[in-house]
Design a protein around this motif. Sequence first.
Motif, short mmCIF file in Angstrom:
data_model
loop_
_atom_site.label_atom_id
_atom_site.label_comp_id
_atom_site.label_asym_id
_atom_site.label_seq_id
_atom_site.Cartn_x
_atom_site.Cartn_y
_atom_site.Cartn_z
N HIS A 146 0.84 -1.21 0.00
CA HIS A 146 0.00 0.00 0.00
C HIS A 146 0.87 1.25 0.00
O HIS A 146 0.59 2.23 -0.70
CB HIS A 146 -0.92 -0.01 1.21
N LYS A 147 1.95 1.22 0.78
CA LYS A 147 2.85 2.38 0.84
C LYS A 147 3.56 2.60 -0.50
O LYS A 147 3.80 3.73 -0.91
CB LYS A 147 3.88 2.19 1.96
N ARG A 148 3.91 1.50 -1.16
CA ARG A 148 4.57 1.63 -2.46
C ARG A 148 3.62 2.25 -3.49
O ARG A 148 4.05 3.02 -4.36
CB ARG A 148 5.06 0.27 -2.97
N LYS A 149 2.35 1.90 -3.43
CA LYS A 149 1.38 2.49 -4.36
C LYS A 149 1.28 4.00 -4.16
O LYS A 149 1.18 4.76 -5.13
CB LYS A 149 0.00 1.83 -4.17
N ILE A 150 1.34 4.43 -2.91
CA ILE A 150 1.34 5.87 -2.61
C ILE A 150 2.59 6.52 -3.19
O ILE A 150 2.54 7.59 -3.81
CB ILE A 150 1.27 6.11 -1.08
N ALA A 151 3.73 5.85 -3.02
CA ALA A 151 5.00 6.37 -3.54
C ALA A 151 4.98 6.50 -5.06
O ALA A 151 5.50 7.47 -5.62
CB ALA A 151 6.15 5.48 -3.10
N ILE A 152 4.37 5.53 -5.73
CA ILE A 152 4.28 5.57 -7.19
C ILE A 152 3.47 6.78 -7.64
O ILE A 152 3.85 7.49 -8.58
CB ILE A 152 3.66 4.27 -7.74
N ALA A 153 2.33 7.00 -6.99
CA ALA A 153 1.49 8.14 -7.34
C ALA A 153 2.26 9.45 -7.19
O ALA A 153 2.21 10.34 -8.05
CB ALA A 153 0.23 8.16 -6.47
N LYS A 154 3.03 9.56 -6.09
CA LYS A 154 3.81 10.78 -5.87
C LYS A 154 4.95 10.91 -6.88
O LYS A 154 5.25 12.01 -7.33
CB LYS A 154 4.36 10.79 -4.44
N ALA A 155 5.57 9.80 -7.21
CA ALA A 155 6.67 9.82 -8.18
C ALA A 155 6.20 10.31 -9.54
O ALA A 155 6.95 10.94 -10.29
CB ALA A 155 7.29 8.44 -8.31
N GLN A 156 4.94 10.05 -9.85
CA GLN A 156 4.37 10.50 -11.13
C GLN A 156 3.77 11.90 -11.05
O GLN A 156 3.26 12.42 -12.04
CB GLN A 156 3.30 9.51 -11.59
N GLY A 157 3.82 12.48 -9.83
CA GLY A 157 3.28 13.83 -9.65
C GLY A 157 1.78 13.88 -9.55
O GLY A 157 1.18 14.96 -9.64
N ASP A 158 1.14 12.73 -9.37
CA ASP A 158 -0.32 12.68 -9.27
C ASP A 158 -0.72 12.74 -7.79
O ASP A 158 -0.97 11.72 -7.15
CB ASP A 158 -0.85 11.39 -9.92
N MET A 159 -0.77 13.95 -7.26
CA MET A 159 -1.03 14.12 -5.83
C MET A 159 -2.48 13.77 -5.45
O MET A 159 -2.73 13.33 -4.34
CB MET A 159 -0.72 15.56 -5.40
N SER A 160 -3.40 13.96 -6.37
CA SER A 160 -4.79 13.59 -6.09
C SER A 160 -4.92 12.08 -5.91
O SER A 160 -5.64 11.61 -5.03
CB SER A 160 -5.71 14.07 -7.22
N LEU A 161 -4.21 11.34 -6.75
CA LEU A 161 -4.21 9.88 -6.62
C LEU A 161 -3.52 9.46 -5.32
O LEU A 161 -3.96 8.54 -4.64
CB LEU A 161 -3.53 9.23 -7.81
N ALA A 162 -2.45 10.18 -4.97
CA ALA A 162 -1.75 9.90 -3.72
C ALA A 162 -2.68 10.10 -2.53
O ALA A 162 -2.69 9.29 -1.58
CB ALA A 162 -0.52 10.80 -3.58
N VAL A 163 -3.50 11.14 -2.57
CA VAL A 163 -4.49 11.39 -1.51
C VAL A 163 -5.49 10.25 -1.43
O VAL A 163 -5.83 9.77 -0.34
CB VAL A 163 -5.22 12.73 -1.76
N ASP A 164 -5.94 9.79 -2.59
CA ASP A 164 -6.89 8.67 -2.64
C ASP A 164 -6.28 7.42 -2.02
O ASP A 164 -6.91 6.76 -1.19
CB ASP A 164 -7.28 8.41 -4.09
N TYR A 165 -5.03 7.12 -2.39
CA TYR A 165 -4.35 5.93 -1.85
C TYR A 165 -4.11 6.08 -0.34
O TYR A 165 -4.22 5.11 0.42
CB TYR A 165 -3.02 5.71 -2.56
N LEU A 166 -3.73 7.28 0.10
CA LEU A 166 -3.49 7.50 1.53
C LEU A 166 -4.76 7.32 2.34
O LEU A 166 -4.73 6.73 3.43
CB LEU A 166 -2.92 8.91 1.75
N ASN A 167 -5.87 7.81 1.82
CA ASN A 167 -7.15 7.63 2.53
C ASN A 167 -7.54 6.16 2.62
O ASN A 167 -8.00 5.69 3.67
CB ASN A 167 -8.25 8.44 1.84
N LYS A 168 -7.30 5.42 1.53
CA LYS A 168 -7.60 3.98 1.55
C LYS A 168 -6.68 3.25 2.52
O LYS A 168 -7.10 2.33 3.22
CB LYS A 168 -7.47 3.40 0.14
N TYR A 169 -5.42 3.69 2.55
CA TYR A 169 -4.45 3.09 3.47
C TYR A 169 -4.88 3.32 4.92
O TYR A 169 -4.83 2.40 5.74
CB TYR A 169 -3.07 3.71 3.21
N LEU A 170 -5.33 4.54 5.22
CA LEU A 170 -5.71 4.87 6.60
C LEU A 170 -7.01 4.19 7.03
O LEU A 170 -7.28 4.05 8.22
CB LEU A 170 -5.81 6.38 6.77
#
Length: 304
Positions: A146-170
């Motif tokens: 789950h953390k790697r998926k968040i990192a991938i979203a950030k690496a691609q500059g997709d912060m909205s997707l990173a927020v979505d993944y972080l919320n699902k993680y939490l």
Amino acid sequence: MAAATAAAVPAATAAEEEARLLRLEEQAEHGGGGAWEYLCLARRLRARRPAHVLRVGLALLNDASARSRLGSEQWTLYEQVAVAAMDCQRLDVAKDCIGVLSKQFPGSTRVARLEALLFEAKGEWAEAERAYALILENNPFDQIVHKRKIAIAKAQGDMSLAVDYLNKYLELFMADHDAWRELAETYVSLQMYKQAAFCYEELILAHPTIPLYHIAYAEVLYTMGGLENLQTAKKYYASTIQLTGGKNTRALFGVCLLTKGRNKEEEGSELQSLAAKALLKNYKEKAPSKVPLISSMLKNMKLS
């Protein structure tokens, strides 16, 4: 006194371990032995020294006699070298190490994570996402994935997707305060201050004595503006000052900046006068050359 002594012991131990790591590193890289001890200590301390780990680890792997003496520990070494190689962009080495592990442990989730990491290192984001999705099908609670998926979203500059993944993680790992903080900081980067404030409220409820969360919450409220938010911001700047013994410069500045209150009584509050005095004292001790500038600023704010 006893509490201070107890706190100093782990700090001293950490410094000693770091010094030992550096000694072993120099020894191992110059053929003085201790290579395996160095690699074990680097893992235990979670020291990120990929170039050194790669050199020392590869030397061990290329020595058939030394490698055989490790027994089952050699597989841990292959994994450690693979990760270090990816950090150093030695993807050929990483691929070889992962290939060896894949043959030894077919179907291993741990090896599958390494294969996905290799896709990441190559910048093959879609392949990495698919690899992680397959792992999550078998284990939806794999925290690392789950953390790697968040990192991938950030690496691609997709912060909205990173927020979505972080919320699902939490939703799965609500007690992870680092994730709450990361989500808050991501919301701030997107100027979603109300959502960031909620995250910091959660952090303060869970960890009420950590000043970092108090100051961050105060600054978000200050940025949002409005009388109620500014009044609450002042309270959290004050709590930061209390938790840090008056040593947090940002909190002292925050209280002073809130002199622009809605009434004269608020403007001349005792808290702000004390904050101004503490701010001057801190600058006299740590940055005396800046004292005239701070004195002038406080005078313009009618706090000096």
